[in-house]
Enzyme design. Structure first.
Site, PDB file in Angstrom:
ATOM      1  N   LYS A 130     -25.495  26.784 -13.400  1.00  0.00           N
ATOM      2  CA  LYS A 130     -24.213  25.695 -13.210  1.00  0.00           C
ATOM      3  C   LYS A 130     -24.392  24.273 -13.857  1.00  0.00           C
ATOM      4  O   LYS A 130     -24.924  24.153 -13.391  1.00  0.00           O
ATOM      5  CB  LYS A 130     -23.481  26.088 -12.045  1.00  0.00           C
ATOM      6  CG  LYS A 130     -22.441  26.031 -11.446  1.00  0.00           C
ATOM      7  CD  LYS A 130     -22.001  25.579  -9.672  1.00  0.00           C
ATOM      8  CE  LYS A 130     -20.012  25.226 -10.082  1.00  0.00           C
ATOM      9  NZ  LYS A 130     -19.663  25.742  -8.705  1.00  0.00           N
ATOM     10  N   SER A 143     -15.228  28.070  -8.091  1.00  0.00           N
ATOM     11  CA  SER A 143     -16.208  27.769  -9.414  1.00  0.00           C
ATOM     12  C   SER A 143     -16.753  28.210 -10.096  1.00  0.00           C
ATOM     13  O   SER A 143     -16.718  27.633 -11.135  1.00  0.00           O
ATOM     14  CB  SER A 143     -15.676  26.079  -9.458  1.00  0.00           C
ATOM     15  OG  SER A 143     -16.935  26.188  -8.462  1.00  0.00           O
ATOM     16  N   SER A 182     -17.096  28.953  -4.040  1.00  0.00           N
ATOM     17  CA  SER A 182     -17.337  28.712  -5.253  1.00  0.00           C
ATOM     18  C   SER A 182     -18.171  29.530  -5.960  1.00  0.00           C
ATOM     19  O   SER A 182     -18.260  29.926  -6.969  1.00  0.00           O
ATOM     20  CB  SER A 182     -17.720  27.474  -5.866  1.00  0.00           C
ATOM     21  OG  SER A 182     -16.431  27.045  -5.873  1.00  0.00           O
TER      22      SER A 182
HETATM   23  N1  GLN Z   1     -11.671  27.236  -4.544  1.00  0.00           N
HETATM   24  C1  GLN Z   1     -12.244  25.812  -3.108  1.00  0.00           C
HETATM   25  C2  GLN Z   1     -11.417  24.996  -3.956  1.00  0.00           C
HETATM   26  O1  GLN Z   1     -10.915  24.927  -4.893  1.00  0.00           O
HETATM   27  C3  GLN Z   1     -13.573  25.950  -3.290  1.00  0.00           C
HETATM   28  C4  GLN Z   1     -14.274  25.557  -3.727  1.00  0.00           C
HETATM   29  C5  GLN Z   1     -15.933  25.192  -4.133  1.00  0.00           C
HETATM   30  O2  GLN Z   1     -16.337  26.398  -3.422  1.00  0.00           O
HETATM   31  N2  GLN Z   1     -16.340  24.525  -5.009  1.00  0.00           N
HETATM   32  O3  GLN Z   1     -12.078  23.938  -3.534  1.00  0.00           O
END
Ligand code: GLN
Length: 493
Positions: A76, A157, A181
């Site tokens: 990532k 994400s 995410s």
């Molecule tokens: N979807 C969540 C956010 O937008 C989690 C993001 C994540 O786990 N990095 O904050």
């Protein structure tokens, strides 16, 4: 070469000389080109990738044996990789080339992994659809039976990592999980994704979003691969003050252990408002676990619904502080036009951050500001404490693991996600943020397909350091679901 190889299959093929790491890397690089429209990768250095595969082949020829030796892994774009651009998919970091390697990626390298490239993600890991990336959205290779023309998102994400693994553009990938995410994209993509106990994987060299919640973890094709990857990624690191100094067991030894007598809790609060398909899937998983000898227990976690509002205060608060370092002076892409230092900061940040990131910085700054700190931030921290106590007293005093859904829905369309309001988007995290808020390990395992032919995952949440139990029970779910067969039914482009 057989498609959709797992880590163990790759290791076996390399040992028996069925193929070399170099050939494997060539194979993936070609597939990445063939599937470039999925936009899974944002940075590829083909020469470097092929050179490291060749080095791995030389080590294998000398008889070296490491869990990931010669295995092509995707990273990532949130993990700093020495000499390889690391952007967190933000314009502001679009020219940043780290001079150091993150601890997690170094651990993977020490285990013999070879890196293919950096994967797409939501900007600074903020999002649930991978649509906030500076490099554009990324797509799932799957189709809904009812709407075969609709482009689906892999979730976010860690969307690029999910697409890369699901489309077989790598063997496995790293992800990060601040509020879901890893698990949400895993559920959308028919993959296994685990967010370990807070502190198990070092955060050193990971681009920070919300430091008290961020954790690294793997996205993989199988539970066994997740066990192998996590063992390789985890470990104490004095460079991260929140790193836990605990022994990391060989998680694969848990996989075939009996689950007889294990107690699995189902909290009624997680079932409220759940759609029929999700409810039916949970019933099915429950019966598999009972057949395997588990005892399923009804529990109640009254703080469940408070986790999401608390998360959307704590995470932006920490983000606003973490992202203050991007000022146009260090790391970053500097605005071209400015006539004094204030304008340099303002213009660089205005041009460099996307809309969602700005929203989080504004929210975070607001909840931390003098007049609102107690009303929002202090209260959110109090709620966090209540949630931790709720898990301790009303879950783990009675059961070994909690079974619940990972996501409210299956993968959605790119247009649907573009039309969601921020709040609608945030609601996708309703089942995942609790584990982050409480620092607990949680996994998403593929357990079935929806009527529309898309993957559905279920989540298991454990007590701190209960990763072994999580893998053990996940393995039962994976075998009972026979997901390897179900996968063949998914309409794939
Ligand atoms: N979807 C969540 C956010 O937008 C989690 C993001 C994540 O786990 N990095 O904050």
């Amino acid at each position: 070469m057989k498609n959709y190889l797992t880590i163990s299959e790759v290791r076996k093929g390399l040992e028996s000389k069925e193929f070399s790491s170099y050939e494997l890397m060539q194979h993936y690089l070609k597939r990445i080109k063939d599937y470039s429209r999925l936009n899974a990768y944002v940075t590829l250095d083909e020469d470097k990738a092929l050179a490291s595969a060749q080095q791995a082949d030389e080590r294998i020829a000398k008889g070296e044996d490491l869990p990931l030796l010669g295995v092509p892994i995707a990273v990532k774009d949130l993990f700093c990789t020495k000499g390889i651009r690391t952007t967190a998919c933000s314009k502001i970091l679009s020219e940043f080339v780290p001079e150091y390697e993150s601890t997690v990626t170094q651990n993977l390298l020490d285990n013999g992994a070879v890196f293919i490239g950096k994967t797409n993600m939501d900007e600074f890991a903020m999002g649930s659809a991978n649509i906030t990336s500076y490099f554009g959205a990324c797509f799932l290779p799957y189709r809904k039976k009812s709407k075969p023309d609709m482009e689906l998102v892999p979730g976010g994400s860690s969307g690029g990592s999910a697409t890369a693994v699901a489309s077989d553009l790598c063997v496995a990938a790293t992800g990060s999980d601040t509020g879901g995410s890893i698990r949400q994209p895993a559920a959308f993509s028919g993959l296994v994704g685990i967010k370990p106990t807070y502190g198990l994987c070092s955060r050193w060299g990971m681009v920070a979003f919300a430091s008290s919640l961020d954790q690294a973890g793997p996205l993989t094709k199988t539970v066994k691969d997740a066990a192998i990857m996590l063992k390789a990624m985890a470990g104490y690191d004095p460079k991260d003050s929140t790193s836990e100094n605990v022994e990391i067991p060989d998680y694969t030894t848990f996989l075939d252990q009996s689950v007889k007598g294990m107690r699995i809790g189902i909290a009624k609060e997680y079932l409220e408002g759940l759609n029929d398909e999700n409810l039916a899937l949970l019933e099915k998983v429950k019966s598999w676990l009972i057949d395997a000898g588990c005892e399923v227990v009804d529990i109640s976690l009254k703080t469940t619904s408070y986790a999401l509002p608390a998360y959307y205060i704590i995470a932006p608060a920490e983000a606003s502080s973490n992202l203050a370092r991007y000022d146009g002076v260090r790391y970053t892409k500097r605005a071209e036009n400015f006539s004094n230092i204030d304008e340099l900061y303002i213009n660089s940040r205005s041009e460099g951050f996307g809309e969602e990131v700005k929203r989080r910085i504004l929210t975070g700054t607001y909840v931390l500001s003098a007049g609102y700190y107690d009303a929002y931030y202090t209260r959110a921290l109090k709620i966090q404490k209540m949630i931790k106590e709720d898990f301790r007293d009303n879950a783990f005093a009675k059961v070994d693991l909690i079974l619940c859904p990972t996501t409210p829905s299956t993968a959605f369309g790119i247009e649907e996600s573009a039309n969601m309001t921020p709040i609608e988007m945030y609601l996708n995290d309703v089942y995942t943020v609790n584990a982050n808020i409480a620092g607990l390990p949680a996994i998403s395992v593929p357990a079935g397909l929806s009527k529309d032919g898309l993957p559905m995952g279920v989540q298991l949440i454990g007590n701190r350091f209960a990763e072994g139990d999580i893998f053990k029970v996940s393995h039962v779910i994976e075998k009972s679901a026979n997901f390897a067969e179900l996968r063949k039914e998914i309409i794939t482009i």
